[in-house]
Design a protein around this motif. Sequence first.
Motif, short mmCIF file in Angstrom:
data_model
loop_
_atom_site.label_atom_id
_atom_site.label_comp_id
_atom_site.label_asym_id
_atom_site.label_seq_id
_atom_site.Cartn_x
_atom_site.Cartn_y
_atom_site.Cartn_z
N ALA A 208 0.81 -1.22 0.00
CA ALA A 208 0.00 0.00 0.00
C ALA A 208 0.84 1.26 0.00
O ALA A 208 2.01 1.27 0.38
N LYS A 209 0.17 2.35 -0.40
CA LYS A 209 0.70 3.69 -0.13
C LYS A 209 0.25 4.08 1.27
O LYS A 209 -0.57 3.39 1.88
N GLN A 210 0.70 5.24 1.72
CA GLN A 210 0.17 5.78 2.96
C GLN A 210 -1.32 6.10 2.73
O GLN A 210 -1.66 6.79 1.77
N GLY A 211 -2.21 5.54 3.55
CA GLY A 211 -3.62 5.91 3.45
C GLY A 211 -4.44 5.16 2.41
O GLY A 211 -5.58 5.52 2.12
N THR A 212 -3.87 4.09 1.85
CA THR A 212 -4.65 3.27 0.88
C THR A 212 -5.95 2.80 1.52
O THR A 212 -5.98 2.45 2.70
N ARG A 213 -7.03 2.84 0.71
CA ARG A 213 -8.32 2.34 1.21
C ARG A 213 -8.42 0.85 0.91
O ARG A 213 -8.27 0.44 -0.25
N VAL A 214 -8.67 0.06 1.96
CA VAL A 214 -8.78 -1.39 1.82
C VAL A 214 -10.20 -1.78 2.19
O VAL A 214 -10.68 -1.43 3.27
N VAL A 215 -10.89 -2.48 1.27
CA VAL A 215 -12.23 -2.95 1.60
C VAL A 215 -12.15 -4.46 1.78
O VAL A 215 -11.79 -5.20 0.87
N GLY A 216 -12.46 -4.92 2.99
CA GLY A 216 -12.43 -6.34 3.31
C GLY A 216 -13.81 -6.93 3.21
O GLY A 216 -14.76 -6.45 3.84
N ILE A 217 -13.93 -7.97 2.37
CA ILE A 217 -15.26 -8.61 2.22
C ILE A 217 -15.28 -10.02 2.76
O ILE A 217 -16.35 -10.60 2.90
N GLY A 218 -14.10 -10.62 3.06
CA GLY A 218 -14.14 -12.01 3.52
C GLY A 218 -12.88 -12.45 4.22
O GLY A 218 -11.82 -11.82 4.10
N ASN A 219 -13.00 -13.52 4.97
CA ASN A 219 -11.87 -14.19 5.63
C ASN A 219 -11.86 -15.63 5.16
O ASN A 219 -12.91 -16.18 4.83
N THR A 220 -10.70 -16.28 5.21
CA THR A 220 -10.69 -17.72 4.94
C THR A 220 -11.07 -18.49 6.19
O THR A 220 -11.63 -19.56 6.12
N VAL A 221 -10.73 -17.94 7.36
CA VAL A 221 -11.10 -18.57 8.63
C VAL A 221 -12.16 -17.67 9.26
O VAL A 221 -11.88 -16.52 9.57
N PRO A 222 -13.40 -18.18 9.43
CA PRO A 222 -14.48 -17.29 9.85
C PRO A 222 -14.17 -16.51 11.12
O PRO A 222 -14.51 -15.35 11.24
N GLU A 223 -13.50 -17.16 12.07
CA GLU A 223 -13.28 -16.49 13.36
C GLU A 223 -11.95 -15.73 13.40
O GLU A 223 -11.53 -15.27 14.45
N ALA A 224 -11.27 -15.59 12.22
CA ALA A 224 -9.93 -15.00 12.22
C ALA A 224 -9.93 -13.58 12.77
O ALA A 224 -10.80 -12.78 12.45
N GLY A 225 -8.93 -13.29 13.57
CA GLY A 225 -8.74 -11.92 14.04
C GLY A 225 -7.69 -11.24 13.16
O GLY A 225 -7.19 -11.83 12.21
N PHE A 226 -7.34 -10.02 13.49
CA PHE A 226 -6.33 -9.31 12.71
C PHE A 226 -5.01 -9.35 13.47
O PHE A 226 -4.83 -8.67 14.46
N SER A 227 -4.08 -10.18 12.98
CA SER A 227 -2.79 -10.26 13.67
C SER A 227 -1.82 -9.23 13.10
O SER A 227 -0.72 -9.08 13.62
N ASN A 228 -2.21 -8.55 12.03
CA ASN A 228 -1.28 -7.66 11.36
C ASN A 228 -1.65 -6.19 11.51
O ASN A 228 -1.35 -5.38 10.66
N VAL A 229 -2.32 -5.87 12.59
CA VAL A 229 -2.79 -4.50 12.77
C VAL A 229 -1.65 -3.49 12.78
O VAL A 229 -1.78 -2.42 12.18
#
Length: 318
Positions: free
Chosen positions: A227-248
Motif C-alpha cells: 500500500a501507499k500511505q492511506g490506501t483504502r482497503v475494503v475487506g469482504i471475507g476471511n478464509t477462517v471465519p473467526e480470524a482476528g487481525f494479527s497484522n494491525v
Amino acid sequence: MKAVRYHEHGGTDVLELEEVDRPEPDAGEVRVEIAAAGINPVDTYFREGSYAPESLPWIPGSDFAGTVEAVGDDVTEFQPSDRVFGTGLGKDVPGTCAEYAVSPTDRIAILPEGTSFEVGAALGVPAVTAWRSLIDHADLEPAERCLVHGGSGGVGHAAVQIAAATGADVTTTASPEYHDRLESLGADATVDYARDDLEDAVVEAGSPDVILDHRLDDYLQFDADVAKQGTRVVGIGNTVPEAGFSNVPAARSKELRIHLISMFNTPDISAVLRRVAKLLSAGKLSAEIARTYDLEDVDSAHEDVLSESFFGKLVVTP
Ligand SMILES: NC(=O)c1ccc[n+]([C@@H]2O[C@H](COP(=O)([O-])OP(=O)(O)OC[C@H]3O[C@@H](n4cnc5c(N)ncnc54)[C@H](OP(=O)(O)O)[C@@H]3O)[C@@H](O)[C@H]2O)c1
C-alpha cells in the motif's frame, strides 16, 4: 412449485428438492418466475448455520433473474412480464433456488434487453458487493490504481470490470489460466497469486490506492506492504471465519483506511442494480457463466462453489 429446502443446518446432504406452496406477494413485493439463480459462498454459510437465516425450513439462494408474474397491492413500478434481476434474498426472506420467489421491489431492477437471465442472476451479490466496496466505500477515482485480489471469482471478475469502467488502473491476482480473460475484461496487470515475489510484482504494476480483499486474514499484512500511505482497503471475507487481525501494526503504520462490508447491509440494493444495468447496457459489464445446474443439483453447486476453481459464476436454472 419445486423448491430446494433445508430443514436443519448442515452439509450439502440437508438440501432437499420438495413440492411447496407458491409464495404470495404482499404489498411492496413481486413474485418472480425464476429463470436463473446465482450460487454464492454465502448460500453455504446460511445452510451450515454460521449465518442464521430467518427460520427453518428455508430455501437457499440470494441472487436471481426471471419474469415478474404477480405484483403485490401497491406496486406500480413493476408489472407482470417485466424481466428483472435481483439480490438480497435468502436471509430475511426465502431464497431463489425454486421455480418462484417473492422479492421486495427495492431489491430488483429491470434486466436490460439483450442480457440473458443467467448473466443477470450471476451479477447480484458479486456486482452489488463490488459496487458497494469500490464506489460507495472506497470512493475509487479515475486513474487511481485498484488492486483486486482473486479476480477470477464471482466478486473478483465483477470488481475488475467495475473498477475499469470508472477509469481506474486495475491490477488483479489470479491463477495464470485466467489472465487472458481478465485482461479482456479490463485488467491492466494480472499477477499469479501463487508467485513467491507477489509483493514485488504488484508494486511493479503500481502501488494501489484501493484494495478489494476477499481473504483479509491472509492478505492484510500483504496489503500493508504494497500500500501507499492511506490506501483504502475494503475487506469482504476471511478464509477462517473467526480470524482476528494479527497484522494491525503494519496496517496502522500505513494508516490504511479499512472498510469491512456486508452486501446485505446495502441500503438501496435496487439503486445499485439500476447502475449495474446501465453498465450492462453499455457493454461495460457482464458475467462469465462457468457452469449451470438443475434444481436437483444445487447440492453439487454448493460443493463446487467452495471447492472448485472456475472463472466467473455457477448458476442454477430451475
Ligand atoms: N462481505 C460481503 O458482502 C461479501 C459478498 C460477496 C462475497 N463475499 C466473500 O468474498 C469471498 C469471495 O466470494 P466470491 O463469490 O468471489 O467467491 P468465488 O467465486 O469462489 O471466488 C473466490 C476466488 O478466490 C480465488 N483464490 C483462491 N485462493 C486464493 C489466494 N490464495 N489468493 C487470492 N485469490 C485466491 C479463487 O481462485 P482459484 O479459482 O484460482 O482458486 C477464486 O477466484 C468469499 O469468502 C465470500 O464469502 C463477501
